[in-house]
Design a protein around this motif. Structure first.
Motif, PDB file in Angstrom:
ATOM      1  N   MET A   1     -70.805  15.925   4.323  1.00 12.92           N
ATOM      2  CA  MET A   1     -69.724  15.165   4.880  1.00 12.92           C
ATOM      3  C   MET A   1     -69.541  15.484   6.359  1.00 12.92           C
ATOM      4  N   HIS A  14     -67.248   5.043   8.727  1.00 13.63           N
ATOM      5  CA  HIS A  14     -65.838   4.991   8.362  1.00 13.63           C
ATOM      6  C   HIS A  14     -65.458   3.574   7.916  1.00 13.63           C
ATOM      7  N   ARG A  17     -66.859   2.703   4.506  1.00 12.33           N
ATOM      8  CA  ARG A  17     -66.069   3.371   3.464  1.00 12.33           C
ATOM      9  C   ARG A  17     -64.760   2.630   3.208  1.00 12.33           C
ATOM     10  N   ALA A  60     -57.696  10.227   9.861  1.00 10.98           N
ATOM     11  CA  ALA A  60     -58.260  10.145   8.508  1.00 10.98           C
ATOM     12  C   ALA A  60     -59.517  11.001   8.391  1.00 10.98           C
ATOM     13  N   CYS A  61     -60.347  10.967   9.417  1.00 13.06           N
ATOM     14  CA  CYS A  61     -61.558  11.796   9.388  1.00 13.06           C
ATOM     15  C   CYS A  61     -61.201  13.273   9.445  1.00 13.06           C
ATOM     16  N   ARG A  63     -58.459  14.659   8.249  1.00 15.09           N
ATOM     17  CA  ARG A  63     -57.957  15.049   6.926  1.00 15.09           C
ATOM     18  C   ARG A  63     -59.095  15.226   5.928  1.00 15.09           C
ATOM     19  N   ARG A  64     -60.089  14.346   5.973  1.00 12.00           N
ATOM     20  CA  ARG A  64     -61.231  14.486   5.066  1.00 12.00           C
ATOM     21  C   ARG A  64     -61.963  15.793   5.318  1.00 12.00           C
ATOM     22  N   LYS A  67     -59.787  18.753   4.032  1.00 13.19           N
ATOM     23  CA  LYS A  67     -59.790  18.788   2.569  1.00 13.19           C
ATOM     24  C   LYS A  67     -61.094  19.351   2.024  1.00 13.19           C
ATOM     25  N   ALA A  68     -62.180  19.193   2.785  1.00 10.62           N
ATOM     26  CA  ALA A  68     -63.461  19.730   2.351  1.00 10.62           C
ATOM     27  C   ALA A  68     -63.604  21.214   2.670  1.00 10.62           C
TER      28      ALA A  68
END
Length: 104
Positions: A1, A14, A17, A60-61, A63-64, A67-68
């Protein structure tokens, strides 16, 4: 990711997706009523979704990435400091030191 968020085509990835996530809007075509209303609902859903997706793309990117399990700001740092030809190597380097969390 990490590579997806730091490569040259990260904006295109993005949007692809986001378009996949908006596929349920096609269910609005099953609503009874005139076709112009149905098509307008789908078009409005896509346009609003793409507008907000573009507006909050960086967040958004980010946060992704968090989260990873990667540190905040890493994707921007890699994109700004690394030449395009070496971004895959940088992403692999950071992925070795910051492996994604395994949620159980």
């Amino acid at each position: 990711m990490l590579f997806d968020l730091t490569c040259r085509t990260w904006v295109l990835r993005h949007f692809c997706r986001v378009l996949v996530q908006f596929l349920p809007w096609w269910l609005c075509l099953l609503v009874p009523g005139p076709w112009s209303l149905r098509i307008s609902m789908v078009a409005l859903g896509y346009l609003l979704g793409l507008y907000f997706s573009l507006s909050f793309m960086e967040d958004a990117c980010e946060r992704r990435l968090v989260k990873a399990g990667y540190p905040a700001g890493l994707n921007r740092k890699i994109r700004e400091e690394t030449p395009v030809s070496a971004r895959a190597d940088s992403a692999a380097f950071y992925a070795a030191f910051y492996p994604p969390r395994q949620d159980s």
